[in-house]
Design a protein around this motif. Structure first.
Motif, mmCIF file in Angstrom:
data_model
loop_
_atom_site.group_PDB
_atom_site.id
_atom_site.type_symbol
_atom_site.label_atom_id
_atom_site.label_comp_id
_atom_site.label_asym_id
_atom_site.label_seq_id
_atom_site.Cartn_x
_atom_site.Cartn_y
_atom_site.Cartn_z
ATOM 1 N N LYS A 12 27.408 55.704 24.300
ATOM 2 C CA LYS A 12 26.041 55.348 24.457
ATOM 3 C C LYS A 12 25.062 56.602 23.781
ATOM 4 C CE LYS A 12 22.508 53.889 27.936
ATOM 5 N NZ LYS A 12 22.212 53.656 29.320
ATOM 6 N N LEU A 13 25.428 57.830 24.265
ATOM 7 C CA LEU A 13 24.655 59.027 23.920
ATOM 8 C C LEU A 13 24.729 59.076 22.120
ATOM 9 C CD1 LEU A 13 23.100 61.300 24.237
ATOM 10 C CD2 LEU A 13 25.138 62.698 24.606
ATOM 11 N N GLN A 14 25.882 58.626 21.619
ATOM 12 C CA GLN A 14 26.050 58.821 20.167
ATOM 13 C C GLN A 14 25.116 57.726 19.398
ATOM 14 O OE1 GLN A 14 30.275 57.936 19.887
ATOM 15 N NE2 GLN A 14 30.333 60.081 19.242
ATOM 16 N N LYS A 15 24.926 56.553 20.108
ATOM 17 C CA LYS A 15 23.910 55.492 19.638
ATOM 18 C C LYS A 15 22.532 56.117 20.073
ATOM 19 C CE LYS A 15 22.791 50.692 20.209
ATOM 20 N NZ LYS A 15 22.481 49.739 21.416
ATOM 21 N N LEU A 16 22.195 56.468 20.958
ATOM 22 C CA LEU A 16 20.726 56.794 21.304
ATOM 23 C C LEU A 16 20.406 58.042 20.552
ATOM 24 C CD1 LEU A 16 20.711 57.034 25.111
ATOM 25 C CD2 LEU A 16 19.565 55.433 23.746
ATOM 26 N N HIS B 180 21.466 58.948 17.633
ATOM 27 C CA HIS B 180 21.382 58.286 16.247
ATOM 28 C C HIS B 180 20.400 57.595 15.945
ATOM 29 C CE1 HIS B 180 22.854 56.688 12.278
ATOM 30 N NE2 HIS B 180 22.469 55.649 12.752
ATOM 31 N N GLU B 181 19.754 56.711 16.909
ATOM 32 C CA GLU B 181 18.349 56.235 16.925
ATOM 33 C C GLU B 181 17.328 57.223 17.052
ATOM 34 O OE1 GLU B 181 18.595 53.432 20.284
ATOM 35 O OE2 GLU B 181 19.936 52.145 19.416
ATOM 36 N N TRP B 182 17.467 58.286 17.799
ATOM 37 C CA TRP B 182 16.346 59.189 17.934
ATOM 38 C C TRP B 182 16.127 59.792 16.557
ATOM 39 C CZ3 TRP B 182 15.563 64.246 16.610
ATOM 40 C CH2 TRP B 182 14.410 64.889 17.244
ATOM 41 N N PHE B 183 17.292 60.254 15.827
ATOM 42 C CA PHE B 183 17.298 60.887 14.389
ATOM 43 C C PHE B 183 16.357 60.150 13.352
ATOM 44 C CE2 PHE B 183 20.245 64.153 16.171
ATOM 45 C CZ PHE B 183 19.738 65.297 15.726
ATOM 46 N N ILE B 184 16.892 58.786 13.451
ATOM 47 C CA ILE B 184 16.200 57.876 12.497
ATOM 48 C C ILE B 184 14.831 57.816 12.830
ATOM 49 C CG2 ILE B 184 16.233 55.655 11.812
ATOM 50 C CD1 ILE B 184 19.300 55.365 12.147
ATOM 51 N N CYS B 185 14.568 57.415 13.941
ATOM 52 C CA CYS B 185 13.022 57.439 14.421
ATOM 53 C C CYS B 185 12.206 58.605 14.067
ATOM 54 C CB CYS B 185 13.063 56.908 15.795
ATOM 55 S SG CYS B 185 11.301 56.822 16.385
ATOM 56 N N HIS B 186 12.729 59.914 14.495
ATOM 57 C CA HIS B 186 11.999 60.894 14.294
ATOM 58 C C HIS B 186 12.118 61.826 13.019
ATOM 59 C CE1 HIS B 186 11.939 60.139 18.506
ATOM 60 N NE2 HIS B 186 10.572 60.853 18.499
ATOM 61 N N THR B 187 13.270 61.669 12.180
ATOM 62 C CA THR B 187 13.203 62.315 10.980
ATOM 63 C C THR B 187 13.847 61.412 9.631
ATOM 64 O OG1 THR B 187 15.819 62.489 11.452
ATOM 65 C CG2 THR B 187 14.464 64.358 12.332
ATOM 66 N N GLY B 188 14.210 60.337 9.905
ATOM 67 C CA GLY B 188 14.531 59.363 8.926
ATOM 68 C C GLY B 188 15.792 59.654 8.462
ATOM 69 N N VAL B 189 16.415 60.419 9.145
ATOM 70 C CA VAL B 189 17.739 60.606 8.581
ATOM 71 C C VAL B 189 18.966 60.003 9.360
ATOM 72 C CG1 VAL B 189 19.466 62.613 8.460
ATOM 73 C CG2 VAL B 189 17.072 63.114 7.866
ATOM 74 N N HIS B 190 19.974 59.605 8.764
ATOM 75 C CA HIS B 190 21.057 58.909 9.345
ATOM 76 C C HIS B 190 22.282 60.112 9.615
ATOM 77 C CE1 HIS B 190 19.908 54.847 8.970
ATOM 78 N NE2 HIS B 190 19.272 55.064 7.950
ATOM 79 N N ILE B 191 22.355 60.250 10.823
ATOM 80 C CA ILE B 191 23.531 61.405 10.848
ATOM 81 C C ILE B 191 24.586 60.684 11.639
ATOM 82 C CG2 ILE B 191 23.833 63.432 12.555
ATOM 83 C CD1 ILE B 191 21.102 64.161 11.891
ATOM 84 N N ASP B 192 25.815 61.066 11.219
ATOM 85 C CA ASP B 192 27.187 60.721 11.766
ATOM 86 C C ASP B 192 27.534 61.393 12.675
ATOM 87 O OD1 ASP B 192 29.516 59.653 12.137
ATOM 88 O OD2 ASP B 192 30.520 60.751 10.713
ATOM 89 N N LEU B 193 27.424 60.797 14.096
ATOM 90 C CA LEU B 193 27.717 61.560 15.333
ATOM 91 C C LEU B 193 29.077 61.073 15.934
ATOM 92 C CD1 LEU B 193 24.032 61.450 16.770
ATOM 93 C CD2 LEU B 193 24.981 63.264 16.076
ATOM 94 N N SER B 194 29.862 60.554 14.964
ATOM 95 C CA SER B 194 31.134 60.060 15.822
ATOM 96 C C SER B 194 31.939 61.112 16.124
ATOM 97 C CB SER B 194 32.087 59.104 14.529
ATOM 98 O OG SER B 194 32.108 59.968 13.379
ATOM 99 N N ASP B 195 32.002 62.416 15.633
ATOM 100 C CA ASP B 195 32.588 63.377 16.197
ATOM 101 C C ASP B 195 31.964 64.374 17.139
ATOM 102 O OD1 ASP B 195 31.001 64.623 14.481
ATOM 103 O OD2 ASP B 195 32.329 65.849 13.402
ATOM 104 N N ALA C 34 17.908 61.342 28.761
ATOM 105 C CA ALA C 34 18.214 62.328 29.579
ATOM 106 C C ALA C 34 19.205 61.965 30.623
ATOM 107 C CB ALA C 34 16.924 62.784 30.124
ATOM 108 N N ASP C 35 19.039 60.548 31.050
ATOM 109 C CA ASP C 35 19.830 60.290 31.982
ATOM 110 C C ASP C 35 21.347 60.067 31.309
ATOM 111 O OD1 ASP C 35 20.167 58.772 34.744
ATOM 112 O OD2 ASP C 35 20.739 57.053 33.347
ATOM 113 N N THR C 36 21.379 59.450 30.222
ATOM 114 C CA THR C 36 22.750 59.190 29.519
ATOM 115 C C THR C 36 23.439 60.592 29.538
ATOM 116 O OG1 THR C 36 22.067 57.220 28.540
ATOM 117 C CG2 THR C 36 24.014 58.250 27.644
ATOM 118 N N ILE C 37 22.702 61.736 29.110
ATOM 119 C CA ILE C 37 23.463 63.052 28.802
ATOM 120 C C ILE C 37 23.781 63.482 30.171
ATOM 121 C CG2 ILE C 37 22.898 65.598 28.428
ATOM 122 C CD1 ILE C 37 20.553 64.364 26.299
ATOM 123 N N SER C 38 23.121 63.246 31.419
ATOM 124 C CA SER C 38 23.367 63.824 32.493
ATOM 125 C C SER C 38 24.800 62.986 33.119
ATOM 126 C CB SER C 38 22.186 63.887 33.768
ATOM 127 O OG SER C 38 22.295 62.433 33.860
#
Length: 168
Positions: A134-138, A140-155, A120-124
């Protein structure tokens, strides 16, 4: 199984606010999106961000309990008591109340120290240099941890997540 609980992490700084819920987030720059809030205290900005978050995701919360995590004890109190001396915040708290009635959900605020409130701090603070990366990395980590899915957030684009006066 349906989730019976939703968690919303939120944060506000002098320039902007942000919130995160279940892989989605919103970002608001006070000056452009909510100019009436720009000069308010940080306590009110954070409470205002809570109300914006609840209104934004209210349809998701039907028949659930929503826990709002904030690093601001004053905001926690404003949300849990559902009252404020600030007219703007009180207006949004009323909107939040009616959204909770219409969708049958309960809102509770919980204090979370800032050091544990990284997403939340990073988003704000996405307007600051390197925070979008930093948000893209966080995320990405959230999606892997909670869904097991690797999502490309580069765009990832900020324009998809700003409130643009819709809730302010």
């Amino acid at each position: 199984l349906m989730m019976s609980v939703f968690a919303v992490g939120l944060d506000a700084c002098q320039r902007s606010g942000g919130a995160f819920c279940s892989g989605d987030f919103i970002y608001t720059q006070w000056k452009y999106d909510c100019p009436d809030v720009e000069k308010a205290s940080i306590n009110y900005k954070e409470a205002f961000m809570a109300a914006i978050s609840i209104l934004h995701w209210s349809k998701w919360f039907r028949d659930r309990t929503v826990y709002i995590y904030t690093d601001n004890k004053c905001t926690m109190s404003i949300i849990n008591k559902c009252t404020s001396r600030n007219r703007l915040v009180m207006d949004r708290l009323r909107d939040m109340f009616w959204a909770s009635v219409a969708n049958n959900f309960i809102v509770k605020a919980i204090y979370m120290p800032g050091v544990k409130h990284v997403l939340a701090d990073t988003i704000s603070r996405m307007h600051e240099p390197r925070m979008l990366n930093k948000l893209q990395k966080l995320l990405h980590e959230w999606f892997i941890c909670h869904t097991g899915v690797h999502i490309d957030l580069s765009d990832l684009s900020l324009s998809n997540y700003m409130t643009w006066h819709t809730l302010c």
